[in-house]
Each structure stands twice: as structure tokens, then as C-alpha cells.
Design a protein around this motif. Sequence first.
Motif, PDB file in Angstrom:
ATOM      1  N   ASP A 151       9.863  -0.920  -3.495  1.00 48.19           N
ATOM      2  CA  ASP A 151      11.169  -1.142  -2.883  1.00 48.19           C
ATOM      3  C   ASP A 151      11.897   0.138  -2.494  1.00 48.19           C
ATOM      4  O   ASP A 151      12.749   0.110  -1.604  1.00 48.19           O
ATOM      5  N   SER A 152      11.588   1.240  -3.138  1.00 44.58           N
ATOM      6  CA  SER A 152      12.304   2.477  -2.846  1.00 44.58           C
ATOM      7  C   SER A 152      11.852   3.132  -1.545  1.00 44.58           C
ATOM      8  O   SER A 152      12.512   4.046  -1.045  1.00 44.58           O
ATOM      9  N   LEU A 153      10.738   2.677  -0.975  1.00 42.27           N
ATOM     10  CA  LEU A 153      10.202   3.300   0.236  1.00 42.27           C
ATOM     11  C   LEU A 153      10.838   2.721   1.492  1.00 42.27           C
ATOM     12  O   LEU A 153      10.985   1.505   1.620  1.00 42.27           O
ATOM     13  N   PRO A 154      11.183   3.578   2.448  1.00 40.58           N
ATOM     14  CA  PRO A 154      11.733   3.081   3.715  1.00 40.58           C
ATOM     15  C   PRO A 154      10.822   2.080   4.415  1.00 40.58           C
ATOM     16  O   PRO A 154      11.295   1.136   5.036  1.00 40.58           O
ATOM     17  N   LEU A 155       9.499   2.272   4.304  1.00 43.13           N
ATOM     18  CA  LEU A 155       8.588   1.353   4.984  1.00 43.13           C
ATOM     19  C   LEU A 155       8.732  -0.062   4.428  1.00 43.13           C
ATOM     20  O   LEU A 155       8.680  -1.044   5.180  1.00 43.13           O
ATOM     21  N   THR A 156       8.895  -0.190   3.119  1.00 46.33           N
ATOM     22  CA  THR A 156       9.095  -1.507   2.512  1.00 46.33           C
ATOM     23  C   THR A 156      10.421  -2.101   2.968  1.00 46.33           C
ATOM     24  O   THR A 156      10.510  -3.289   3.306  1.00 46.33           O
ATOM     25  N   MET A 203       0.842  -1.164   0.000  1.00 39.79           N
ATOM     26  CA  MET A 203       0.000   0.000   0.000  1.00 39.79           C
ATOM     27  C   MET A 203       0.880   1.217   0.000  1.00 39.79           C
ATOM     28  O   MET A 203       1.919   1.209   0.620  1.00 39.79           O
ATOM     29  N   PHE A 204       0.493   2.262  -0.695  1.00 40.96           N
ATOM     30  CA  PHE A 204       1.348   3.432  -0.759  1.00 40.96           C
ATOM     31  C   PHE A 204       1.046   4.326   0.427  1.00 40.96           C
ATOM     32  O   PHE A 204       0.025   4.981   0.496  1.00 40.96           O
ATOM     33  N   ARG A 205       1.951   4.293   1.404  1.00 43.48           N
ATOM     34  CA  ARG A 205       1.760   5.142   2.562  1.00 43.48           C
ATOM     35  C   ARG A 205       2.949   6.083   2.676  1.00 43.48           C
ATOM     36  O   ARG A 205       3.386   6.455   3.733  1.00 43.48           O
ATOM     37  N   SER A 206       3.505   6.388   1.515  1.00 40.94           N
ATOM     38  CA  SER A 206       4.517   7.405   1.339  1.00 40.94           C
ATOM     39  C   SER A 206       5.766   7.154   2.146  1.00 40.94           C
ATOM     40  O   SER A 206       6.199   6.031   2.281  1.00 40.94           O
ATOM     41  N   THR A 207       6.353   8.207   2.717  1.00 38.08           N
ATOM     42  CA  THR A 207       7.715   8.127   3.202  1.00 38.08           C
ATOM     43  C   THR A 207       7.815   7.911   4.693  1.00 38.08           C
ATOM     44  O   THR A 207       8.821   8.241   5.283  1.00 38.08           O
ATOM     45  N   ARG A 208       6.847   7.347   5.315  1.00 40.43           N
ATOM     46  CA  ARG A 208       7.015   7.067   6.727  1.00 40.43           C
ATOM     47  C   ARG A 208       8.059   5.977   6.899  1.00 40.43           C
ATOM     48  O   ARG A 208       8.220   5.133   6.023  1.00 40.43           O
ATOM     49  N   PRO A 209       8.784   6.131   7.936  1.00 46.40           N
ATOM     50  CA  PRO A 209       9.963   5.237   7.912  1.00 46.40           C
ATOM     51  C   PRO A 209       9.645   3.906   7.343  1.00 46.40           C
ATOM     52  O   PRO A 209       8.666   3.881   6.714  1.00 46.40           O
TER      53      PRO A 209
END
Length: 349
Positions: A192-197, A1-7
Amino acid sequence: MFRSTRPARKLLTTLGIFVAAGALVAGCTSNQEPQNESAAPVNAGSSNDAPGKKVVIGFSGPQADHGWLAAINSTAQAEAKKYPDVELRVAEGTNDASLQISQIETFINDKVDAIVLLPTDGAALTEVARKAMDAGIPVINVDREFSSEFAARVTILGDNYGMGISAGTYACKLVGERHLTSPVIAEIAGTDSLPLTQDRSRGFADALRACGQSVSRRVAADFTVESGEAAASNLLQAAPKIDIIWNHDDDQGVGVKAAFDNANRHEFAFIGGAGSKNAMRWIQDGSMEATVLYPPTQAADGIRLARLLVQSKGLSDLVQVEVPRRIVLNAPVVTKANVDKYLPLGFES
């Protein structure tokens, strides 16, 4: 899910860790004889839910373009309606940082009592959040962190690393229960580019390592139904046998499960992530093993905490008399044994 840049350590949820819990009362000294130790303790009821002075809360959340994000907004508004002393002013959901900044500036100019904010971009919203704090308006930062500790009075977060730990620990449990030797464990990640992932994958790998296992196959999707189906299809074509699959996101999981059904592949234990109602219904009917919660209640919890802050109250279950600065919610595993408990917290994909 796209939850943006939260860690997903649940200290509080809408199930009611704040609701009518007994207040912790320190003993006092006096000249009276001490009470009989065998007597039942007397607990004062919490006054937190009793109506107090009116609290005007400004809420700015995300554009509801995803089931989890829609639930963030709807649960916050539903929670505010429970309190006759709360007036909630809701800004239009947006993924535009500039628009959200102007929304917060409006709240500041209107002199609201508190602001609950899930920022489109934590770094981009930091300055205006600090401006609110400097104006004496407490900010409750939800899910995506600001880049300054001075931008929020309270930060409420889900636990992405904890999601991976929970999923991996449950996978290890399955390996033992099913007596799997050299199991093929697959992972369908989010963007993969998101910190949460990255945090979820790191937690999953760490938990598997603790029981001597590792990820055998890994693909990444993009938190959408379409990308989930494509990634899962590629995974199935590459791996003729799989024992366990962890998919990071239950909205994405709609496409993932469609790929499983289309390929008639169901030999593996399917573990999800986030906690959608779809996933929980699949658990109930036996077509899914488990899912790991990433609570959509964070903004609702923020509403409760904003009310407590403005009314100078603390958490009734803590000895500390003030609301904590930082709260990380738990990431429990939902299975057939406990799904009825968690289904009310699920969101529609």
C-alpha cells in the motif's frame, strides 16, 4: 509484485509494432500529372530492421527476485540478440542504488552509444543519468521515472492507473453480463505504501464508480506468494460471499489462488494483474476469469529504441521522424478469447 517506486496503452511491444511496418511517406509536388486516386497506394518498406552501424548499448536492470523483474532482464537480452548490429553490455542485476550508479559510470567511461536503465530508485539514479546525457549518451529510462526531465531521452512506462481502469471496467462488464445486484467486489492490493499500488487502486475505484459500483472489501499484500496467500485467506474469512475479486499482481496471485483452493472458494470471478504465464494457463483451464497486463517488455522496447536513436531513425509508423520522448504502454485485459495472443508475452512466476 515489488517494482519499487515507479509511479499495462500499449504503443509498442515485442509483438512488433516496429517490425517491418510500412513507412509513412509524404507526397511531393512536381509537374507530373497526379496519380489516379483509385490506384492502390504504394508504401515503402521500413528500413528500421535492416542492419546499420554498430550500436553498443549498456543495460542495467533489477535483481531478478520476482517473475516480472526476471522477464524485464531476459526479454531485453533476447531482443538485443535479434540485431547483428547491436552489442549489449549487461550489468549485474541489482537492488542496490549505489552499485547501479557505479555501473552507469562504467558505461559512461566506456563511451557506450546508449544506456537502457530500469533504476532501482528513480530519484537516486537521476544525477548519474543526467551525467550520461551530458556526455552525449542517450538514456532510455524504463518503468521507474527519474526526478528530472533532463535525465532521459526516452521514458518507457507501464500504466498502473490504466491497469486499475482496465480491471474495473472489466468488472463492470461482468456485473452487467451476470445481472449482479448489489455485487460484492473485492480487491487484493499490493504494497500500500507504493505509488504504483495507489495508482492501481485509484484506477479500479474510478472505473467502478463509472458504472455505479464500489469496492466492498479490500486487503493489501506485499507482492509475494506468502503475503498473497495470507491476505486472501483473511479476505475469505471476512467475506462469506464475493462476486468479483481483483488481485493486483499475478506473482502474488500464486498465493492468492492457493488460499482460494484451500478454502474451496470459487464462487467469484477472479481477475489478476501483470500477465504471468501461470495466470494465462489458469484462464485457459477456466479457473481464472482474466488478467490485466503490465508489460514485461519495457526494457526490450528500450533496446529497440536505443538502436533507433543511435542510428538516427524514427518509428516507421509515425509521421514524426524522431523517436518520441515518452511512451506509456497499454494495459489490456487478457481473457479466454485472446489469451493465445498474449501468452508469448507472459512471464513465469
